[in-house]
Design a protein around this motif. Structure first.
Motif, PDB file in Angstrom:
ATOM      1  N   TYR A 203       7.944   4.772  12.784  1.00 48.02           N
ATOM      2  CA  TYR A 203       7.931   5.977  13.627  1.00 48.02           C
ATOM      3  C   TYR A 203       7.430   7.227  12.935  1.00 48.02           C
ATOM      4  N   ALA A 204       7.287   7.197  11.604  1.00 48.72           N
ATOM      5  CA  ALA A 204       6.931   8.437  10.919  1.00 48.72           C
ATOM      6  C   ALA A 204       5.440   8.656  10.874  1.00 48.72           C
ATOM      7  N   ASP A 205       5.055   9.918  11.011  1.00 48.42           N
ATOM      8  CA  ASP A 205       3.674  10.292  10.717  1.00 48.42           C
ATOM      9  C   ASP A 205       3.558  10.557   9.230  1.00 48.42           C
ATOM     10  N   GLN A 206       4.590  11.213   8.702  1.00 48.36           N
ATOM     11  CA  GLN A 206       4.607  11.491   7.278  1.00 48.36           C
ATOM     12  C   GLN A 206       5.936  11.038   6.716  1.00 48.36           C
ATOM     13  N   LEU A 207       5.925  10.703   5.450  1.00 51.04           N
ATOM     14  CA  LEU A 207       7.122  10.195   4.797  1.00 51.04           C
ATOM     15  C   LEU A 207       7.382  11.009   3.543  1.00 51.04           C
ATOM     16  N   MET A 208       8.631  11.207   3.242  1.00 50.44           N
ATOM     17  CA  MET A 208       8.965  11.905   2.012  1.00 50.44           C
ATOM     18  C   MET A 208      10.040  11.117   1.305  1.00 50.44           C
ATOM     19  N   MET A 209       9.791  10.791   0.024  1.00 50.87           N
ATOM     20  CA  MET A 209      10.799  10.014  -0.699  1.00 50.87           C
ATOM     21  C   MET A 209      11.556  10.909  -1.658  1.00 50.87           C
ATOM     22  N   LEU A 210      12.878  10.839  -1.595  1.00 44.87           N
ATOM     23  CA  LEU A 210      13.711  11.622  -2.500  1.00 44.87           C
ATOM     24  C   LEU A 210      14.422  10.698  -3.463  1.00 44.87           C
ATOM     25  N   LYS A 211      14.495  11.134  -4.693  1.00 38.25           N
ATOM     26  CA  LYS A 211      15.291  10.376  -5.648  1.00 38.25           C
ATOM     27  C   LYS A 211      16.031  11.368  -6.496  1.00 38.25           C
ATOM     28  N   LYS A 212      17.345  11.250  -6.505  1.00 40.86           N
ATOM     29  CA  LYS A 212      18.220  12.118  -7.300  1.00 40.86           C
ATOM     30  C   LYS A 212      17.870  13.586  -7.138  1.00 40.86           C
ATOM     31  N   GLY A 213      17.708  13.971  -5.908  1.00 40.87           N
ATOM     32  CA  GLY A 213      17.518  15.391  -5.632  1.00 40.87           C
ATOM     33  C   GLY A 213      16.116  15.899  -5.875  1.00 40.87           C
ATOM     34  N   GLN A 214      15.184  15.021  -6.149  1.00 39.79           N
ATOM     35  CA  GLN A 214      13.808  15.485  -6.369  1.00 39.79           C
ATOM     36  C   GLN A 214      12.852  14.740  -5.464  1.00 39.79           C
ATOM     37  N   LEU A 215      11.824  15.464  -5.112  1.00 41.56           N
ATOM     38  CA  LEU A 215      10.788  14.882  -4.269  1.00 41.56           C
ATOM     39  C   LEU A 215       9.891  14.039  -5.162  1.00 41.56           C
ATOM     40  N   VAL A 216       9.862  12.741  -4.940  1.00 45.66           N
ATOM     41  CA  VAL A 216       9.013  11.901  -5.802  1.00 45.66           C
ATOM     42  C   VAL A 216       7.735  11.447  -5.112  1.00 45.66           C
ATOM     43  N   ALA A 217       7.705  11.534  -3.805  1.00 43.33           N
ATOM     44  CA  ALA A 217       6.474  11.113  -3.126  1.00 43.33           C
ATOM     45  C   ALA A 217       6.395  11.731  -1.750  1.00 43.33           C
ATOM     46  N   PHE A 218       5.186  12.027  -1.348  1.00 43.14           N
ATOM     47  CA  PHE A 218       4.979  12.636  -0.035  1.00 43.14           C
ATOM     48  C   PHE A 218       3.650  12.138   0.508  1.00 43.14           C
ATOM     49  N   GLY A 219       3.693  11.583   1.713  1.00 41.68           N
ATOM     50  CA  GLY A 219       2.425  11.109   2.261  1.00 41.68           C
ATOM     51  C   GLY A 219       2.639  10.277   3.493  1.00 41.68           C
ATOM     52  N   THR A 220       1.651   9.476   3.881  1.00 38.89           N
ATOM     53  CA  THR A 220       1.809   8.623   5.053  1.00 38.89           C
ATOM     54  C   THR A 220       2.594   7.387   4.656  1.00 38.89           C
ATOM     55  N   PRO A 221       3.157   6.719   5.634  1.00 38.00           N
ATOM     56  CA  PRO A 221       3.886   5.474   5.330  1.00 38.00           C
ATOM     57  C   PRO A 221       3.010   4.477   4.577  1.00 38.00           C
ATOM     58  N   ASP A 222       1.788   4.342   5.001  1.00 35.84           N
ATOM     59  CA  ASP A 222       0.918   3.384   4.321  1.00 35.84           C
ATOM     60  C   ASP A 222       0.779   3.729   2.858  1.00 35.84           C
ATOM     61  N   GLU A 223       0.643   5.047   2.584  1.00 34.07           N
ATOM     62  CA  GLU A 223       0.441   5.451   1.194  1.00 34.07           C
ATOM     63  C   GLU A 223       1.695   5.203   0.364  1.00 34.07           C
ATOM     64  N   LEU A 224       2.864   5.495   0.975  1.00 41.36           N
ATOM     65  CA  LEU A 224       4.080   5.518   0.173  1.00 41.36           C
ATOM     66  C   LEU A 224       4.814   4.201   0.077  1.00 41.36           C
ATOM     67  N   ILE A 225       4.655   3.403   1.091  1.00 34.72           N
ATOM     68  CA  ILE A 225       5.492   2.196   1.071  1.00 34.72           C
ATOM     69  C   ILE A 225       4.775   1.090   0.326  1.00 34.72           C
ATOM     70  N   THR A 226       5.028   1.077  -0.969  1.00 31.79           N
ATOM     71  CA  THR A 226       4.494   0.030  -1.840  1.00 31.79           C
ATOM     72  C   THR A 226       5.659  -0.532  -2.620  1.00 31.79           C
ATOM     73  N   THR A 227       5.474  -1.705  -3.113  1.00 29.65           N
ATOM     74  CA  THR A 227       6.577  -2.338  -3.847  1.00 29.65           C
ATOM     75  C   THR A 227       6.911  -1.559  -5.114  1.00 29.65           C
ATOM     76  N   GLU A 228       5.893  -0.941  -5.730  1.00 30.30           N
ATOM     77  CA  GLU A 228       6.185  -0.171  -6.954  1.00 30.30           C
ATOM     78  C   GLU A 228       7.068   1.029  -6.621  1.00 30.30           C
ATOM     79  N   ARG A 229       6.682   1.711  -5.586  1.00 27.47           N
ATOM     80  CA  ARG A 229       7.460   2.887  -5.180  1.00 27.47           C
ATOM     81  C   ARG A 229       8.897   2.517  -4.902  1.00 27.47           C
ATOM     82  N   ILE A 230       9.024   1.429  -4.148  1.00 28.85           N
ATOM     83  CA  ILE A 230      10.379   1.032  -3.739  1.00 28.85           C
ATOM     84  C   ILE A 230      11.188   0.650  -4.968  1.00 28.85           C
TER      85      ILE A 230
END
Lengths: 261, 346, 392
Positions: A203-230
């Motif tokens: 459902y997202a147009d854009q995704l933002m990943m947070l880890k321990k209070g910091q923004l670690v990634a910002f972009g489209t789902p396709d860009e961000l959802i990779t096994t390395e990121r996860i």
């Protein structure tokens, strides 16, 4: 349509720093999902945007710092949907939805307020619930009512805090598709903290990943959802599939023995 | 088609509430009309109304009974009941707690202590009655300020306010017990009676003072009614809807304390009404404070006036303390509604 | 005969031998003899009787003239005293009054806290050490004084706070000394206990004289002419007006003085009443009880404010008692206890002045104060025993 910008948002609960400096801009009319493990600060960040919590750093609406804005002005622009679960005393669904009109309403209820309330109820498809007592509804129904309340508020930005948390599969899908539909129909910018990666991806147009209070990634789902990121953010080995109907599917496999910092 | 039904439910209920308010008002006027004719000085109904219409000041027996004793008492009952009910509804709203009452923040204990202090220090007789009144009022405000101070330190949430209120309540309770211990037996007697509450000391002066304070605070609260409604959704949701939650809570608490103090310094601590009148009203007309607040005021007046009228006629010429009568009257009614109601109302 | 019986027999002979010269001078110790004989006989017969302890026989052996004596207190207990009481602790301030009347106040060694403030009424006794409150006695203080006897009110303190903590040789006598129905018998009992029957009898003669006198003068007043009286507790006892009716001291007083209590048909004991009812009843006289004032010289204002508290009520001019100036405050230290005959005469002369014209109630009171209290001469002027009392 409005542009939302966050500049170096920091927040601490007592001595515990939950948000360590988050900055980003969101494009108009997009659905932005905040994802990240527990304790990453998703919920806190959502509340900071609305100034329910008061952070360090600034939030800008169309270039204006919301700190300079009156509470009711913020409320006219930003709507907030909490997780369903709090009892609301002696209120019918109609009345709960109408609460969304508070920032716009005078002392008595105007025709416009009733119109907006009705519109919101229709949009969420909960007409048959309108006269029921809010406390008697199921979790899924209550969540829809709370979304309707925010819709009645007629905001330019809608914040949702893990709206699917206590919902079953059907209600999850219903809620999220309504939200998506809302964004497409009205151009409201939606910022949603979500637990489930697969749903976020869908459902997202854009995704933002947070880890321990910091923004670690910002972009489209396709860009961000990779096994390395996860692996990096969640500490989990996973497999990602692509299906024509379902879109991106994330399946966790097993936790990583060593979690990289 | 659909559009009409969704809205019409709400509109119907809103109108129903107005009707109920109207009925309560009429009921109250009727009860007041009857109460004025009750008393151990035998006066016929026609005689009572003739005297009322003739106005005060004639100096006749009937004029004194009706104008100096009965009318102030009846009006005080109405004002006190309204104030207590109103304050109770506000407290339940801002603390989101069905067990809240005007006395939750330790107000009753503080007022009792103030009165006890005055009594034990020798001010227990007619001339110094004003010392009791002033002291009770003063200590109520001290308690409210103390709760505010304590809560402020930990954050003005319902939980902290209730905890602070409990602490204050126990503190003043202990201090009152201590005063009773060192006082004479007559003093103890008097304190106990003060805590039971009574409308026996109602005069036009007390009515006017109480009335003025009520007239100032009622509209202020009605103005905030919408905010009370939204507060029911939770602190976060209310904040996001533009309600200044802390400010509303503090103002609500201060106003409710003031309202309660204004009444109980004259009547002593009359319990039960502030707790139950809001519940009964909410069961009957829902939680919209724009209707709930005036409705609770009317309900409180009805309960108190009813209780007092029964208390002074059932064993005439003996008067039963009104604090006891309010429980006897309110509890069965409350239980009846509670058992009968199928829907969730809190 | 058993050995033990023999032993007791010889002990008895020894006792009587010792006693004979002493007792020869006293002919009225038949009670003493009877008591000790009863004890010994009962033991010898092996009945369910507690044997006299060696201590008791030892005490009997010294055979104080006219002891042992037995009395009953107002709680129905019987006490036997084998020798004169030398030290008394008083938890009942009215008892201090009673002992003063019979002239044994010099035996008091300890008093309740509240009595110490009563220096006008008891100039000497109020200087004695305190043994705690009359409802909450200080057991250690009592034991430290090593009394032979403690006197307390009939209903307070609870035996658990008093008797259970005291050893057997410190008996506690429960007497009130203010209730009309028991007062006479209590005075007789203490007179007997302290071997001051003459003093007690003399006082009771004075007591009876005035009770009879008043009764005589009012008994033939026909119903319709009886004065209608409203009796109340004065402001501050409750949030309304507390009326006194049957079973209360003030009621008994006004009835003995020939009055009729307007509350009698409506309530028992005491109860709060509506002011409008009092206005409706239109009493001809009003009696207000006050716990303040009396010997407490600095409380005159409080007594006066009790008076004003009634006369000042709205519509009071509709009440005959107010418009004709027949409202009276009477203090408890005057109305009850040993001064009650004087109070009765006073109330009688308030209610029926024409029938008591020849008696100056004030001098009856002054006479009482002089004869039966420790007080100084000017005590009547200093105190406020009732109001109005002609002093202002």
């Amino acid at each position: 349509m409005v542009k939302v910008s966050l500049d170096n948002i920091r927040f601490s609960y007592h001595s515990d720093q939950v948000l360590k400096g988050v900055s980003f801009d969101i494009d108009d009319g997009n659905v932005l999902c905040l994802v990240g493990p527990n304790g990453s600060g998703k919920t806190t960040l959502v509340r900071c945007i609305d100034r329910i919590l008061d952070p360090e750093g600034s939030v800008f609406l169309d270039g204006m710092d919301i700190r300079d804005m009156h509470r009711s002005t913020i409320a006219k622009n930003i709507g907030y949907v909490p997780q369903a679960g709090t009892r609301i005393a002696a209120a019918s669904v109609f009345e709960v939805v109408m609460m969304g009109r508070t920032p716009h309403m005078g002392w008595s209820t105007s025709e416009e307020d009733i119109d907006w309330t009705e519109k919101a109820i229709h949009f969420l498809g909960i007409e048959q619930l309108a006269d029921r007592e809010y406390n008697e509804l199921s979790g899924g129904q209550q969540q829809k009512v709370l979304i309707a309340r925010a819709v009645a508020q007629n905001p330019k930005v809608l914040l949702l805090d893990e709206p699917t948390n206590s919902l079953d599969i059907r209600h999850q899908l219903e809620a999220l598709s309504i939200i998506h539909h809302l964004s497409r129909e009205t151009g409201i910018t939606i910022i949603m903290a979500v637990h489930d990666l697969t749903l976020a991806a869908r459902y997202a147009d854009q995704l933002m990943m947070l880890k321990k209070g910091q923004l670690v990634a910002f972009g489209t789902p396709d860009e961000l959802i990779t096994t390395e990121r996860i692996k990096d953010v969640y500490g989990v080995e996973s497999k990602i599939f692509r299906d024509t109907d379902a879109g991106l599917i994330v399946t966790p496999l097993k936790p990583v023995s060593e979690i990289t910092a | 088609m659909h559009k009409k039904t969704v809205r019409s439910g709400y509109i119907y209920r809103a109108q129903r509430r107005l009707v109920i308010l109207g009925c309560l008002t009429i009921l109250l006027l009727l009860l007041a009309g009857v109460a004025a004719t009750l008393g151990s000085y035998p006066l016929g109904i026609a005689e009572v109304y003739r005297t009322i219409l003739a106005g005060p000041g004639s100096g006749l027996d009937t004029e004194i009974i009706v104008w100096q004793y009965r009318l102030p008492r009846v009006i005080m009952a109405i004002l006190a009941g309204a104030a207590l009910g109103f304050a109770g509804a506000v407290m339940q709203g801002i603390l989101r707690n069905p067990l809240a009452s005007p006395f939750t923040l330790g107000i009753a204990s503080a007022a009792s202590f103030g009165a006890s202090l005055a009594i034990v220090l020798g001010a227990g007789f007619a001339g110094s009655g004003s010392l009791i009144v002033g002291n009770a009022f003063l200590f109520t405000l001290i308690a409210a300020a103390a709760v505010y101070g304590l809560a402020r330190y930990r954050g003005i949430s319902p939980e902290t306010m209730i905890m602070a209120g409990i602490a204050i309540m126990y503190l003043f309770s202990a201090m009152t017990s201590f005063l009773q211990y060192i006082g004479t037996s007559e003093d103890v007697h008097e304190v106990v009676f003060w805590m039971l509450g009574s409308l026996g000391r109602s005069t036009w002066n007390t009515v006017i003072v109480a009335g003025i304070i009520l007239c100032l605070i009622f509209p202020a609260f009605m103005y905030m009614a919408r905010n009370f409604n939204t507060l029911a959704a939770g602190d976060e949701a209310a904040t996001s809807l533009g309600v200044p939650v802390e400010h509303v809570r503090i103002t609500g608490m201060a106003g409710a304390s003031l309202l309660t103090a204004a009444v109980i310094c004259f009547t002593g601590t009359i319990g039960f009404i502030g707790l139950v009148a809001p519940h009964i009203t909410r069961m009957v007309m829902g939680g919209d404070h724009r209707y709930l607040l005036p409705g609770t005021a009317l309900m409180g007046s009805l309960l108190l006036l009813g209780a007092d009228s029964i208390g002074r006629t059932i064993m005439a010429p003996q008067i039963l303390p009104v604090g006891i009568m309010t429980s006897f009257l309110g509890v069965p009614f409350f239980i009846y509604l509670f058992l009968r109601r199928r829907r969730d109302y809190w | 005969m058993k050995n033990s019986h023999l032993f007791v027999f010889w002990l008895l002979i020894a006792a009587l031998a010792f006693a004979t010269p002493a007792s020869a001078a006293y002919e009225n110790d038949s009670e003493a003899r009877y008591l000790i004989s009863q004890d010994i006989l009962g033991y010898l017969r092996n009945a369910d009787q507690e044997e006299p302890t060696i201590n008791e026989l030892y005490q009997a052996a010294s055979l104080y003239p006219e002891y042992p004596r037995s009395i009953n207190d107002s709680a129905g207990n019987t006490f036997v005293f084998y020798q004169p009481v030398k030290k008394v602790v008083i938890l009942n301030n009215n008892a201090a009054d009673a002992l003063t009347v019979i002239g044994t106040d010099d035996l008091i060694v300890g008093v309740a806290e509240s009595l110490k403030e009563n220096s006008l009424q008891f100039p000497e006794t109020s200087t004695l050490p305190s043994v705690g409150k009359w409802m909450e006695p200080d057991i250690e203080a009592i034991l430290a004084l090593d009394p032979d006897l403690v006197i307390a009110y009939g209903s307070w303190p609870d035996p658990e706070k008093l008797e259970t903590h005291l050893p057997n040789d410190i008996p506690v006598i429960r007497m009130d000394f203010y209730k009309t129905e028991t007062y006479r018998s209590e005075m007789e009992a203490v007179g007997h206990l302290f071997n001051k029957e003459e003093n007690a009898d003399e006082y009771l003669e004075w007591y009876d004289h005035y009770f009879d006198l008043v009764n005589e003068r009012i008994q033939d007043i026909p119903e319709e002419e009886r004065v209608r009286v409203y009796a109340e507790a004065g402001e501050g006892q409750s949030f309304g007006r507390r009326a006194y009716s049957t079973g209360t001291g003030l009621h008994d007083l006004l009835v003995a003085a020939g009055g009729v209590n307007i509350a009698e048909e409506y309530i028992d004991g005491y109860a709060d009443v509506e002011t409008e009812w009092i206005i409706y009843q239109k009493p001809e006289s009003v009696l207000i009880w006050s716990g303040k004032g009396g010997y407490k010289t600095d409380e005159r204002d409080l007594v006066i404010s009790q008076y004003n508290g009634f006369t000042g009520i709205t519509g009071s001019d509709k009440i005959p008692a107010v418009s004709e100036g027949r409202v009276y405050v009477i203090t408890s230290s005057f109305a009850f206890g040993s001064s009650s005959p004087a109070a009765l005469v006073q109330v009688g002369s308030w209610l029926y002045p024409s029938r008591f014209e020849d008696i100056d109630a004030q001098s009856v009171h002054e006479q009482y104060l002089e004869k039966y209290t420790q007080t100084a001469e000017d005590v009547w002027d200093e105190g406020t025993f009732y109001y109005p009392d002609g002093k202002d």
